[in-house]
Design a protein around this motif. Structure first.
Motif, PDB file in Angstrom:
ATOM      1  N   GLU A 296      19.224  58.240  45.620  1.00  0.00           N
ATOM      2  CA  GLU A 296      18.141  57.913  46.558  1.00  0.00           C
ATOM      3  C   GLU A 296      16.804  58.022  45.838  1.00  0.00           C
TER       4      GLU A 296
ATOM      5  N   TRP B  41       5.146  58.643  68.993  1.00  0.00           N
ATOM      6  CA  TRP B  41       5.630  57.671  67.994  1.00  0.00           C
ATOM      7  C   TRP B  41       5.288  56.289  68.527  1.00  0.00           C
TER       8      TRP B  41
ATOM      9  N   PRO C 182      11.474  50.631  49.678  1.00  0.00           N
ATOM     10  CA  PRO C 182      11.498  49.254  49.158  1.00  0.00           C
ATOM     11  C   PRO C 182      12.332  48.289  49.989  1.00  0.00           C
TER      12      PRO C 182
ATOM     13  N   ASP D 206      22.666  49.895  49.129  1.00  0.00           N
ATOM     14  CA  ASP D 206      21.952  49.888  50.420  1.00  0.00           C
ATOM     15  C   ASP D 206      20.504  49.483  50.124  1.00  0.00           C
TER      16      ASP D 206
ATOM     17  N   TYR E 266      11.915  47.753  53.102  1.00  0.00           N
ATOM     18  CA  TYR E 266      11.019  47.152  54.100  1.00  0.00           C
ATOM     19  C   TYR E 266      10.008  46.259  53.375  1.00  0.00           C
TER      20      TYR E 266
ATOM     21  N   PRO F 101      21.067  54.841  56.910  1.00  0.00           N
ATOM     22  CA  PRO F 101      22.300  54.957  57.692  1.00  0.00           C
ATOM     23  C   PRO F 101      23.446  54.122  57.121  1.00  0.00           C
TER      24      PRO F 101
ATOM     25  N   GLU G 278      15.396  43.788  45.854  1.00  0.00           N
ATOM     26  CA  GLU G 278      15.668  44.929  44.968  1.00  0.00           C
ATOM     27  C   GLU G 278      16.941  44.656  44.156  1.00  0.00           C
TER      28      GLU G 278
ATOM     29  N   PRO H 144      19.777  44.701  61.252  1.00  0.00           N
ATOM     30  CA  PRO H 144      19.048  45.968  61.406  1.00  0.00           C
ATOM     31  C   PRO H 144      19.512  46.836  62.576  1.00  0.00           C
TER      32      PRO H 144
END
Ligand SMILES: Cc1cc2nc3c(=O)[nH]c(=O)nc-3n(C[C@H](O)[C@H](O)[C@H](O)COP(=O)(O)OP(=O)(O)OC[C@H]3O[C@@H](n4cnc5c(N)ncnc54)[C@H](O)[C@@H]3O)c2cc1C
Length: 486
Positions: free
Chosen positions: A31, A356, A404, A253, A406, A11, A258, A450
């Protein structure tokens, strides 16, 4: 010529791309996964007629954040469906507590704590837009409405120091369950702020589910980006900035870890050291179920709730969360459960529907959570196990492979400590800038952190527009064009 490259299509990456494309820049998105959306992906896992949300499912900020208010999902055909009971909390012996959209109705069910609930959250709900704007800001700008920090500060302090005004098990568990969304130590300043943000929106803009699943939000963002000249490359895991070519603006993002890999030796040693000190929090372990019936909760209130919290009495939740934050496995971790078809009947297909659920576990935990989560639900909904026709577990460790951002399964992309809430990811005047000219961070590892609100991406894009293009007004993001002041 490409004006801006965006790495990652969660997002925040998508919100950054919308903002830049609406300002007239030509944007290209990259992506690593084979489909875009990051935390907004939904897909069929077991049956082509039943869609499961792989990460986020419930969207208190999709109608409330400044970015989404301007973008206007409903005007683009995304129906934000509201449960009458945004969230409820299961208690032992068939008891439960519930938060209705109506604060009055909620108070009526909280007995002696009813008036205290209204006093705590009513003033925030009355000024909800200003409260959301303050808590979802870059944490550097002055609030427009000074009454809001005056309302928030004593409330945050009281809850952070465990001076709860509540005396009933129901009200205590209800609020502590919302505080546990911060996924970390309880009580704390950060969890108190999260609790007040989420608890008051239940009584204002609600906790909606997008009809058809979270992916509808990503679809709407991507449609806007492509309509404004943007392009998207999937299955491209960017491992070095050089892969992006000679592009004047890069918005990442991605997690700080990373970024360390992608930027390599280009980053000054002191900044590298600060990024390495960035801490990741506990993980999430998720179970998806295909079931034949609505969850047979013993307490009827839970059957109407959009989200159900399983953690028992408030002292138990505190114990579970603190043990998990300290890296210890507990047999009964705090668990969130959503039966999406309760709010969105289109999610059920005949006698097939998704469930879920995810539990808070230590960072990097490798356990398959399906058995643990099934047992947790069964304890409050006897017979649940008999309704399951298929299931899939994703451990915290597997979440990192999936995305990646998370790290160790930390779905907040960085522990929500007080320090990391204010100086996210490192202490800088403009938290989106990096020592590399033209390179910005825009993930949930930047303020305001978050959740699906798009504000990290939007604010990073506004910073880039100001610094590199001298644009001091935010482009109009609504389906109709115009200009408004930042
Ligand atoms: C199980 C779970 C439940 C959740 N529930 C909710 C909820 O109900 N409501 C809510 O509001 N939030 C929820 N969240 C949190 C929410 O999904 C995140 O806060 C949000 O998605 C963060 O957005 P982001 O854009 O910063 O990052 P992400 O959504 O994580 O997106 C980052 C994207 O970047 C890509 N990427 C990373 N590195 C690279 C690279 N080097 N090259 C190319 N691509 C890269 C990733 O593949 C990913 O697609 C949940 C998350 C999880 C996992």
């Amino acid at each position: 010529m490409t004006d801006a490259a965006i790495v990652g299509t969660g997002p925040n990456g998508l919100a950054a791309a919308v903002t830049l494309a609406r300002a007239g820049l030509e944007v290209v998105l990259h992506e690593q996964a084979d489909t875009p959306g990051g935390g907004l992906r939904s897909t069929s896992l077991f049956d082509s007629a039943v869609v499961h949300d792989i990460c986020s499912a419930v969207h208190p900020m999709a109608g409330a954040s400044a970015f989404f208010r301007s973008f206007d999902l409903p005007a683009r055909g995304v129906r934000l469906l509201q449960p009458d009971i945004p969230y409820a909390h299961a208690l032992p012996d068939g008891h439960a507590a519930a938060a209705w959209r109506s604060i009055t109705r909620t108070a009526e069910h909280l007995g002696a704590d009813g008036p205290r609930w209204t006093r705590l959250l009513g003033p925030l709900a009355e000024r909800s837009t200003a409260v959301v704007d303050l808590l979802l800001s870059d944490q550097r700008s002055l609030p427009r409405d000074l009454r809001v920090p005056a309302l928030l500060a004593p409330r945050i302090l009281a809850h952070a120091t465990n001076r709860t005004p509540f005396t009933t098990a129901e009200a205590r568990a209800l609020l502590t369950g919302v505080a546990a969304h911060a996924v970390g130590k309880l009580p704390s300043m950060a969890s108190a702020a999260v609790a007040l943000l989420l608890a008051h929106t239940a009584h204002s803009s609600g906790w909606p589910l997008p009809e058809g699943g979270s992916i509808r939000i990503a679809d709407a963002l991507i449609a806007d980006i492509t309509a404004h000249g943007g392009t998207l490359h999937t299955s491209h895991h960017v491992k070095d900035l050089a892969e992006l070519g000679d592009v004047p603006l890069v918005l990442l993002d991605v997690s700080p870890r990373e970024f360390l890999t992608i930027a390599g030796d280009r980053l000054p040693p002191a900044y590298r050291r600060r990024l390495r000190r960035y801490r990741y929090g506990p993980g999430a372990a998720k179970a998806d179920f295909l079931v034949s019936e609505p969850i047979p909760w013993t307490n009827p209130l839970l059957r109407q709730a959009g989200t159900v919290h399983l953690g028992g009495p408030h002292t138990d939740i505190i114990g579970q969360e603190n043990a998990t934050a300290a890296g210890r496995q507990v047999p009964d971790p705090f668990t969130l459960v959503v039966d999406p078809a309760v709010t969105d009947p289109t999610r059920a297909s005949g006698h097939k529907r998704p469930v879920w659920a995810y539990a808070h576990v230590p960072n990097g935990d490798t356990r398959d959570p399906v058995g643990m989560i099934r047992a947790r639900i069964e304890a409050y909904a006897p017979g649940f196990t008999d309704t399951i026709t298929a299931s899939r577990g994703l451990s915290a460790a597997q979440y990192e492979t999936y995305n990646p951002n998370y790290v160790g399964g930390d779905i907040a992309s960085g522990a929500l400590t007080l320090r990391q809430s204010l100086a996210r990811p490192t202490p800088r005047r403009d938290p989106y800038t990096t020592p590399l000219r033209g390179v910005y961070l825009c993930s949930a590892s930047t303020p305001p952190g978050p959740s699906v609100h798009g504000m990290c991406g939007h604010l990073a894009a506004l910073s880039a527009l100001r610094r590199h293009h001298g644009i001091r007004t935010s482009p109009d993001l609504s389906p109709t064009q115009g200009q408004e002041h930042i």
